[in-house]
Design a protein around this motif. Structure first.
Motif, PDB file in Angstrom:
ATOM      1  N   ILE A 128       0.830  -1.202   0.000  1.00  0.00           N
ATOM      2  CA  ILE A 128       0.000   0.000   0.000  1.00  0.00           C
ATOM      3  C   ILE A 128       0.865   1.254   0.000  1.00  0.00           C
ATOM      4  CG2 ILE A 128      -1.722   1.301   1.296  1.00  0.00           C
ATOM      5  CD1 ILE A 128      -2.762  -1.222  -0.053  1.00  0.00           C
ATOM      6  N   THR A 129       1.930   1.235   0.798  1.00  0.00           N
ATOM      7  CA  THR A 129       2.832   2.382   0.833  1.00  0.00           C
ATOM      8  C   THR A 129       3.457   2.620  -0.537  1.00  0.00           C
ATOM      9  OG1 THR A 129       3.334   1.926   3.153  1.00  0.00           O
ATOM     10  CG2 THR A 129       4.861   3.373   1.964  1.00  0.00           C
ATOM     11  N   GLY A 130       3.852   1.533  -1.196  1.00  0.00           N
ATOM     12  CA  GLY A 130       4.439   1.658  -2.530  1.00  0.00           C
ATOM     13  C   GLY A 130       3.466   2.235  -3.536  1.00  0.00           C
ATOM     14  N   ILE A 131       2.191   1.767  -3.467  1.00  0.00           N
ATOM     15  CA  ILE A 131       1.167   2.274  -4.385  1.00  0.00           C
ATOM     16  C   ILE A 131       0.932   3.764  -4.157  1.00  0.00           C
ATOM     17  CG2 ILE A 131      -1.285   2.135  -4.990  1.00  0.00           C
ATOM     18  CD1 ILE A 131      -1.138  -0.858  -4.420  1.00  0.00           C
ATOM     19  N   LEU A 132       0.815   4.141  -2.878  1.00  0.00           N
ATOM     20  CA  LEU A 132       0.572   5.547  -2.559  1.00  0.00           C
ATOM     21  C   LEU A 132       1.743   6.429  -2.971  1.00  0.00           C
ATOM     22  CD1 LEU A 132      -1.115   5.200   0.955  1.00  0.00           C
ATOM     23  CD2 LEU A 132      -2.220   5.736  -1.230  1.00  0.00           C
ATOM     24  N   MET A 133       2.972   5.946  -2.727  1.00  0.00           N
ATOM     25  CA  MET A 133       4.143   6.728  -3.101  1.00  0.00           C
ATOM     26  C   MET A 133       4.256   6.861  -4.617  1.00  0.00           C
ATOM     27  SD  MET A 133       7.082   5.496  -0.397  1.00  0.00           S
ATOM     28  CE  MET A 133       8.276   6.599  -1.144  1.00  0.00           C
ATOM     29  N   THR A 134       3.937   5.779  -5.335  1.00  0.00           N
ATOM     30  CA  THR A 134       3.977   5.821  -6.799  1.00  0.00           C
ATOM     31  C   THR A 134       2.948   6.804  -7.333  1.00  0.00           C
ATOM     32  OG1 THR A 134       4.706   3.516  -6.892  1.00  0.00           O
ATOM     33  CG2 THR A 134       3.784   4.456  -8.907  1.00  0.00           C
ATOM     34  N   ALA A 135       1.739   6.751  -6.749  1.00  0.00           N
ATOM     35  CA  ALA A 135       0.684   7.670  -7.189  1.00  0.00           C
ATOM     36  C   ALA A 135       1.074   9.116  -6.911  1.00  0.00           C
ATOM     37  CB  ALA A 135      -0.627   7.330  -6.479  1.00  0.00           C
ATOM     38  N   PHE A 136       1.659   9.345  -5.730  1.00  0.00           N
ATOM     39  CA  PHE A 136       2.090  10.697  -5.382  1.00  0.00           C
ATOM     40  C   PHE A 136       3.191  11.178  -6.319  1.00  0.00           C
ATOM     41  CE2 PHE A 136       5.162  13.409  -3.158  1.00  0.00           C
ATOM     42  CZ  PHE A 136       4.347  14.489  -2.841  1.00  0.00           C
ATOM     43  N   LEU A 137       4.165  10.294  -6.576  1.00  0.00           N
ATOM     44  CA  LEU A 137       5.270  10.649  -7.465  1.00  0.00           C
ATOM     45  C   LEU A 137       4.764  10.940  -8.876  1.00  0.00           C
ATOM     46  CD1 LEU A 137       8.321  10.926  -7.933  1.00  0.00           C
ATOM     47  CD2 LEU A 137       8.392   8.480  -8.441  1.00  0.00           C
ATOM     48  N   LEU A 138       3.801  10.128  -9.334  1.00  0.00           N
ATOM     49  CA  LEU A 138       3.247  10.317 -10.679  1.00  0.00           C
ATOM     50  C   LEU A 138       2.543  11.666 -10.785  1.00  0.00           C
ATOM     51  CD1 LEU A 138       2.687   9.145 -13.465  1.00  0.00           C
ATOM     52  CD2 LEU A 138       0.659   8.038 -12.532  1.00  0.00           C
ATOM     53  N   VAL A 139       1.707  11.963  -9.792  1.00  0.00           N
ATOM     54  CA  VAL A 139       0.993  13.247  -9.800  1.00  0.00           C
ATOM     55  C   VAL A 139       1.982  14.410  -9.743  1.00  0.00           C
ATOM     56  CG1 VAL A 139      -0.594  14.716  -8.504  1.00  0.00           C
ATOM     57  CG2 VAL A 139      -1.106  12.285  -8.801  1.00  0.00           C
ATOM     58  N   TYR A 140       3.035  14.238  -8.954  1.00  0.00           N
ATOM     59  CA  TYR A 140       4.042  15.305  -8.829  1.00  0.00           C
ATOM     60  C   TYR A 140       4.800  15.482 -10.137  1.00  0.00           C
ATOM     61  CZ  TYR A 140       8.082  17.887  -7.113  1.00  0.00           C
ATOM     62  OH  TYR A 140       9.060  18.827  -6.937  1.00  0.00           O
ATOM     63  N   MET A 141       5.174  14.380 -10.786  1.00  0.00           N
ATOM     64  CA  MET A 141       5.951  14.451 -12.025  1.00  0.00           C
ATOM     65  C   MET A 141       5.137  15.054 -13.164  1.00  0.00           C
ATOM     66  SD  MET A 141       8.986  13.288 -11.352  1.00  0.00           S
ATOM     67  CE  MET A 141       9.732  12.745 -12.865  1.00  0.00           C
ATOM     68  N   LEU A 142       3.822  14.881 -13.119  1.00  0.00           N
ATOM     69  CA  LEU A 142       2.974  15.406 -14.184  1.00  0.00           C
ATOM     70  C   LEU A 142       2.901  16.938 -14.158  1.00  0.00           C
ATOM     71  CD1 LEU A 142       0.007  12.873 -14.151  1.00  0.00           C
ATOM     72  CD2 LEU A 142       1.758  13.119 -15.893  1.00  0.00           C
ATOM     73  N   GLN A 143       3.431  17.548 -13.135  1.00  0.00           N
ATOM     74  CA  GLN A 143       3.435  19.007 -13.054  1.00  0.00           C
ATOM     75  C   GLN A 143       4.609  19.624 -13.804  1.00  0.00           C
ATOM     76  OE1 GLN A 143       2.963  20.455  -9.004  1.00  0.00           O
ATOM     77  NE2 GLN A 143       1.950  18.560  -8.403  1.00  0.00           N
ATOM     78  N   ILE A 184      -3.360  11.406 -20.625  1.00  0.00           N
ATOM     79  CA  ILE A 184      -2.241  12.051 -19.945  1.00  0.00           C
ATOM     80  C   ILE A 184      -0.929  11.447 -20.453  1.00  0.00           C
ATOM     81  CG2 ILE A 184      -1.186  12.550 -17.725  1.00  0.00           C
ATOM     82  CD1 ILE A 184      -3.924  12.170 -16.443  1.00  0.00           C
ATOM     83  N   VAL A 185      -0.080  12.282 -21.022  1.00  0.00           N
ATOM     84  CA  VAL A 185       1.210  11.828 -21.531  1.00  0.00           C
ATOM     85  C   VAL A 185       2.219  11.789 -20.386  1.00  0.00           C
ATOM     86  CG1 VAL A 185       3.045  12.254 -23.186  1.00  0.00           C
ATOM     87  CG2 VAL A 185       0.694  12.835 -23.775  1.00  0.00           C
ATOM     88  N   LEU A 186       2.788  10.619 -20.130  1.00  0.00           N
ATOM     89  CA  LEU A 186       3.731  10.443 -19.031  1.00  0.00           C
ATOM     90  C   LEU A 186       5.153  10.749 -19.503  1.00  0.00           C
ATOM     91  CD1 LEU A 186       2.370   7.085 -17.562  1.00  0.00           C
ATOM     92  CD2 LEU A 186       1.829   9.401 -16.842  1.00  0.00           C
ATOM     93  N   PRO A 187       6.052  11.102 -18.571  1.00  0.00           N
ATOM     94  CA  PRO A 187       7.445  11.387 -18.937  1.00  0.00           C
ATOM     95  C   PRO A 187       8.269  10.125 -19.131  1.00  0.00           C
ATOM     96  CG  PRO A 187       7.166  11.676 -16.590  1.00  0.00           C
ATOM     97  CD  PRO A 187       5.803  11.347 -17.137  1.00  0.00           C
ATOM     98  N   ILE A 188       7.641   9.087 -19.657  1.00  0.00           N
ATOM     99  CA  ILE A 188       8.300   7.801 -19.870  1.00  0.00           C
ATOM    100  C   ILE A 188       8.142   7.430 -21.341  1.00  0.00           C
ATOM    101  CG2 ILE A 188       8.405   5.378 -19.202  1.00  0.00           C
ATOM    102  CD1 ILE A 188       7.029   6.166 -16.576  1.00  0.00           C
TER     103      ILE A 188
END
Length: 389
Positions: free
Chosen positions: A89-104, A308-312
């Motif tokens: 769960i921590t990994g999922i939440l951190m990934t989601a947070f990182l993704l939302v942050y990177m999309l900025q 949403i275009v990801l930086p990958i």
């Protein structure tokens, strides 16, 4: 289900009891009831907030009510199901947070509409004016970057920057730059090919040929010198067009047997993820390549929900196996190929050639030898510089 129901979660009950009204009253006193469906006196369905589930379970147990179904839903319920796997769960939440942050941020800049100006030149100009890869979208001064691009680069007449996920699309229109024709005075027009003059148009200089004259390659057609009325000559430079009837002959050889590439259907595919300039290979299937193969590469940014275009960036490389097979042409196929090759050579030698007639012949042994002569009209005037002493 509303937003709070999705986040907070809820539990749906289906119970079988004797007095449904009494059970519902007890539940209402101890929990938030969101929905009630009474089927009959002995059967009822209701929904409560997820946080009240334990109180409802206790009421049903003390009242000896048969619970036919108990179903939870919502984000809190999902987390509760994985309560013993906190790392996941921590990994999922951190990934989601990182993704939302990177999309900025902007992680890729793509230039569109340019032909003469390179992508690198435009990107360097943008970086010079504060718009670069890695910049936060809300900190990017798009108006200034576009204005400075137009001011500093004369070859651009219009520009715009649009965001698509983490990609910045830089659209430009190049300015049409008209250069003055370099008119040289020490230039004559001479014949590029033998022919019979059909028409001579001297825009500058003096024509040395008239309609019906027979000329040979290199012969003077339009002189750079113009005779003065008062005597003597004035150097003005030769410009114009001289059309003549010409003949162009070609010999084309086409083998009746040739090697053809045929794909076997066997292929291998490799995927590579590129993130912030680093490549991560997902799989490598090219340890044992085929003896003969062609490689094709396709790449593009990953999309989230197709919007949403990801930086990958995903790079896909496919290697397809082929074998070389000997194929025989028929005489008609070889002749058709030879004719097409001859016409291509004519277009390359004289793009403005107007075909009037063609004479052709061929012989066939191991190869087909095709001979042809094209008759037509073309502009044979070509410039030739000379020294002025």
């Amino acid at each position: 289900m509303n937003f709070f129901g999705i986040i907070g979660g809820r539990v749906n009950y289906k119970v079988n009891c004797v007095k449904t009204n009494e059970i519902i009253d007890k539940v209402r006193k101890n929990a938030t009831v969101r929905q009630i469906i009474v089927k009959d006196d002995n059967f009822v369905e209701f929904c409560v907030a997820y946080k009240d589930r334990k109180a409802v379970d206790k009421i049903l147990k003390e009242s000896c009510v048969e619970c036919l179904e108990r179903r939870g839903s919502g984000f809190v319920h999902f987390l509760y199901g994985y309560r013993k796997r906190a790392g996941l769960i921590t990994g999922i939440l951190m990934t989601a947070f990182l993704l939302v942050y990177m999309l900025q941020f902007i992680w890729d800049i793509r230039v569109e509409g340019n032909e003469k100006i390179s992508d690198l030149e435009i990107i360097e100009l943008l970086e010079k004016n504060g718009f670069y890869k890695g910049i936060r979208k809300r900190n990017a001064d798009i108006e200034r970057a576009v204005n400075m691009l137009l001011v500093e680069e004369d070859r651009i007449s219009w520009a715009a920057i649009n965001f698509e996920g983490t990609v910045a699309h830089v659209e430009i229109k190049e300015a049409k730059i008209f250069k003055k024709e370099d008119k040289k005075e020490n230039v004559n027009l001479v014949a590029s090919h033998d022919g019979i003059i059909v028409r001579a148009d001297a825009l500058s200089g003096s024509s040395s040929v008239t309609k019906g004259d027979t000329v040979t390659k290199g012969q003077l057609l339009v002189s750079a010198f113009v005779e003065k009325r008062t005597g003597g000559y004035l150097l003005k430079g030769a410009r114009g067009n001289v059309w003549a009837q010409t003949k162009r002959s070609y010999i084309v050889t086409v083998p009746l047997e040739y090697n053809e590439k045929r794909y076997t259907g066997n292929s291998k595919t490799s995927y590579t993820l590129s993130f912030l300039g680093r490549d991560i290979g997902i799989n490598n299937l090219f340890d044992s390549r085929y003896e003969r193969s062609d490689s094709y590469e396709d790449c593009g940014n990953l999309n989230l929900f197709e919007r949403i275009v990801l930086p990958i960036e995903m790079k896909k490389q496919t290697v397809s196996e082929y074998v070389s097979c000997k194929v025989k042409r028929t005489e008609n196929e070889a002749l058709k190929t030879a004719k097409e090759m001859a016409k291509e050579r004519l277009r390359a030698d004289s793009p403005d050639f107007v075909l009037a007639d063609i004479s052709e012949s061929y012989t066939v042994e191991d190869v087909l030898v095709y001979e042809c002569t094209f008759e037509g009209v073309e502009d044979i005037a070509v410039p030739l510089e000379f020294d002025v002493s």
